[in-house]
Design a protein around this motif. Structure first.
Motif, mmCIF file in Angstrom:
data_model
loop_
_atom_site.group_PDB
_atom_site.id
_atom_site.type_symbol
_atom_site.label_atom_id
_atom_site.label_comp_id
_atom_site.label_asym_id
_atom_site.label_seq_id
_atom_site.Cartn_x
_atom_site.Cartn_y
_atom_site.Cartn_z
ATOM 1 N N LEU A 104 0.825 -1.211 0.000
ATOM 2 C CA LEU A 104 0.000 0.000 0.000
ATOM 3 C C LEU A 104 0.858 1.261 0.000
ATOM 4 C CD1 LEU A 104 -2.749 -1.036 2.599
ATOM 5 C CD2 LEU A 104 -2.914 -1.066 0.111
ATOM 6 N N GLY A 105 2.117 1.108 -0.376
ATOM 7 C CA GLY A 105 3.034 2.245 -0.343
ATOM 8 C C GLY A 105 2.597 3.392 -1.244
ATOM 9 N N ASN A 106 2.021 3.080 -2.397
ATOM 10 C CA ASN A 106 1.585 4.148 -3.302
ATOM 11 C C ASN A 106 0.442 4.954 -2.701
ATOM 12 O OD1 ASN A 106 3.372 3.473 -5.519
ATOM 13 N ND2 ASN A 106 2.101 1.660 -5.838
ATOM 14 N N TYR A 107 -0.450 4.291 -2.002
ATOM 15 C CA TYR A 107 -1.554 5.002 -1.355
ATOM 16 C C TYR A 107 -1.046 5.868 -0.213
ATOM 17 C CZ TYR A 107 -4.550 1.854 -4.015
ATOM 18 O OH TYR A 107 -5.167 1.167 -5.033
ATOM 19 N N ARG A 108 -0.074 5.333 0.547
ATOM 20 C CA ARG A 108 0.504 6.134 1.630
ATOM 21 C C ARG A 108 1.220 7.359 1.066
ATOM 22 N NH1 ARG A 108 1.538 0.910 3.966
ATOM 23 N NH2 ARG A 108 3.577 0.836 2.943
ATOM 24 N N ALA A 109 1.882 7.188 -0.076
ATOM 25 C CA ALA A 109 2.580 8.317 -0.695
ATOM 26 C C ALA A 109 1.595 9.394 -1.140
ATOM 27 C CB ALA A 109 3.408 7.831 -1.880
ATOM 28 N N LEU A 110 0.454 8.979 -1.654
ATOM 29 C CA LEU A 110 -0.541 9.954 -2.105
ATOM 30 C C LEU A 110 -1.082 10.776 -0.940
ATOM 31 C CD1 LEU A 110 -2.632 8.003 -4.767
ATOM 32 C CD2 LEU A 110 -1.202 10.000 -5.151
ATOM 33 N N PHE A 111 -1.392 10.114 0.153
ATOM 34 C CA PHE A 111 -2.018 10.816 1.268
ATOM 35 C C PHE A 111 -1.001 11.525 2.155
ATOM 36 C CE2 PHE A 111 -5.473 7.990 0.090
ATOM 37 C CZ PHE A 111 -6.579 8.801 0.259
ATOM 38 N N ALA A 112 0.173 10.908 2.349
ATOM 39 C CA ALA A 112 1.163 11.496 3.253
ATOM 40 C C ALA A 112 2.029 12.526 2.541
ATOM 41 C CB ALA A 112 2.028 10.396 3.866
ATOM 42 N N ALA A 113 2.686 12.122 1.474
ATOM 43 C CA ALA A 113 3.637 13.011 0.805
ATOM 44 C C ALA A 113 2.947 14.065 -0.060
ATOM 45 C CB ALA A 113 4.594 12.185 -0.054
ATOM 46 N N ASN A 114 1.851 13.688 -0.731
ATOM 47 C CA ASN A 114 1.215 14.610 -1.664
ATOM 48 C C ASN A 114 -0.056 15.255 -1.112
ATOM 49 O OD1 ASN A 114 2.843 14.171 -4.276
ATOM 50 N ND2 ASN A 114 2.367 12.084 -3.643
ATOM 51 N N GLY A 115 -0.486 14.841 0.081
ATOM 52 C CA GLY A 115 -1.630 15.493 0.730
ATOM 53 C C GLY A 115 -2.904 15.453 -0.068
ATOM 54 N N ILE A 116 -3.189 14.324 -0.696
ATOM 55 C CA ILE A 116 -4.354 14.246 -1.558
ATOM 56 C C ILE A 116 -5.661 14.121 -0.777
ATOM 57 C CG2 ILE A 116 -4.574 11.742 -1.852
ATOM 58 C CD1 ILE A 116 -4.814 12.235 -4.853
ATOM 59 N N GLY A 117 -5.555 13.863 0.526
ATOM 60 C CA GLY A 117 -6.760 13.754 1.339
ATOM 61 C C GLY A 117 -7.613 15.009 1.292
ATOM 62 N N ARG A 118 -6.971 16.173 1.217
ATOM 63 C CA ARG A 118 -7.711 17.433 1.129
ATOM 64 C C ARG A 118 -8.561 17.489 -0.139
ATOM 65 N NH1 ARG A 118 -9.685 21.702 4.062
ATOM 66 N NH2 ARG A 118 -9.974 23.499 2.680
ATOM 67 N N GLN A 119 -7.997 17.046 -1.246
ATOM 68 C CA GLN A 119 -8.727 17.079 -2.510
ATOM 69 C C GLN A 119 -9.858 16.046 -2.535
ATOM 70 O OE1 GLN A 119 -5.320 17.548 -2.383
ATOM 71 N NE2 GLN A 119 -5.674 19.713 -2.832
ATOM 72 N N VAL A 120 -9.665 14.936 -1.852
ATOM 73 C CA VAL A 120 -10.747 13.949 -1.753
ATOM 74 C C VAL A 120 -11.939 14.557 -1.026
ATOM 75 C CG1 VAL A 120 -11.422 11.726 -0.767
ATOM 76 C CG2 VAL A 120 -9.197 11.966 -1.868
ATOM 77 N N LEU A 121 -11.667 15.258 0.072
ATOM 78 C CA LEU A 121 -12.747 15.923 0.819
ATOM 79 C C LEU A 121 -13.390 17.025 -0.014
ATOM 80 C CD1 LEU A 121 -11.148 16.170 4.389
ATOM 81 C CD2 LEU A 121 -12.861 14.544 3.572
ATOM 82 N N ASN A 122 -12.569 17.762 -0.779
ATOM 83 C CA ASN A 122 -13.132 18.794 -1.651
ATOM 84 C C ASN A 122 -14.084 18.189 -2.678
ATOM 85 O OD1 ASN A 122 -11.605 20.718 -0.335
ATOM 86 N ND2 ASN A 122 -10.007 20.802 -1.889
#
Length: 274
Positions: A54-72
């Motif tokens: 799941l490293g790619n998913y962790r990279a998206l949420f941790a390193a690239n902060g994509i969680g904000r865009q998911v909520l948007n």
């Protein structure tokens, strides 16, 4: 006349093959998202990861902060769905059951707007929002979802199947138009309500062009815009992009599968009555 067993088997086999061909890209997308960096770019591309991670998913949420865009995206899609339901259901009911001057002519004009590509209206709409100070705001993103000609048409055609006698009886009992719409019409429109909600949510969730035009602040961007930006920065990271695609596809796929019975019913019922 009973079909020949061999013919039935051949038809089922063909349908199974077509289903497998359709689902294969989605299955490989999920598989690639679990691969190590660079693994999907080898030739020939592997079907399964050597060691799922799941490293790619962790990279998206941790390193690239994509969680904000998911909520948007979730907020924009939910707001667009609610606004679309409120306006399209009301307008579709009015065109089907209320009588006012120019009703049929206005409806024909609206149907004519279906042939106009949405891209043609983006520039004048953007200039109007700029004058109103709605550029780079959530309200600006939601404006195009307030009403759609297809949504009004879908609700109108379905509402025509409701007997006029039922509505007239409620009027004779003293019920107002608002009470009739909420208490009598809406419960009967359940399939088309679900259909319109699914279409609106899917459209808003997957929309790329309009949020790209209206939103300039990275913190306000939606998920498709964010993934397009990441693809330019990580053009060689196929596995990371596949993880982003899974995050984009999975919520709407689950929504569709959960509501597909009502969705298909809403598309196939009530659309031919005049």
């Amino acid at each position: 006349m009973k079909a020949h067993p061999l013919r039935v088997f051949a038809l089922n086999a063909l349908l199974a093959l077509l289903a497998a061909l359709t689902l294969f890209p989605l299955a490989w997308m999920v598989s690639a998202s679990l691969m190590a960096p660079g693994e999907a770019s080898t030739f020939p591309p592997p079907l399964l990861p050597r060691e799922a991670s799941l490293g790619n998913y962790r990279a998206l949420f941790a390193a690239n902060g994509i969680g904000r865009q998911v909520l948007n995206s979730l907020g924009v899609s939910t707001g667009a769905t609610l606004l679309s339901l409120a306006v399209n259901l009301s307008a579709g009911y009015a065109f089907a059951k209320l009588r006012f001057a120019g009703r049929d002519r206005l409806f024909r004009w609206l149907l004519g707007a279906l042939v106009i590509p949405a891209q043609v209206t983006m520039m004048p709409l953007f200039l109007m929002l700029k004058e109103m100070g709605l550029v780079n705001t959530v309200a600006g993103v939601l404006v195009p979802w307030l009403a759609s000609v297809f949504g009004i048409f879908l609700v109108r055609q379905y509402t025509l199947s409701i007997p006029d006698e039922l509505i007239e009886a409620a009027r004779m009992d003293g019920a107002g138009e608002g009470r009739i719409f909420v208490s009598i019409v809406l419960p009967l429109l359940k399939p088309v309500v679900v259909t319109l909600a699914v279409l609106s949510f899917l459209g808003a969730w997957n929309d790329f062009m309009w949020p790209l035009i209206v939103l300039t602040d990275r913190e306000m961007q939606t998920l498709p815009v964010m993934l397009a930006s990441l693809s330019r920065e990580h053009v060689q990271d196929s596995e990371l992009m596949m993880a982003g695609a899974v995050i984009t596809v999975l919520p709407v796929l689950m929504l569709f599968l959960a509501l597909q019975r009502y969705y298909l019913q809403g598309l196939t019922m009530g659309g031919v009555k005049q």
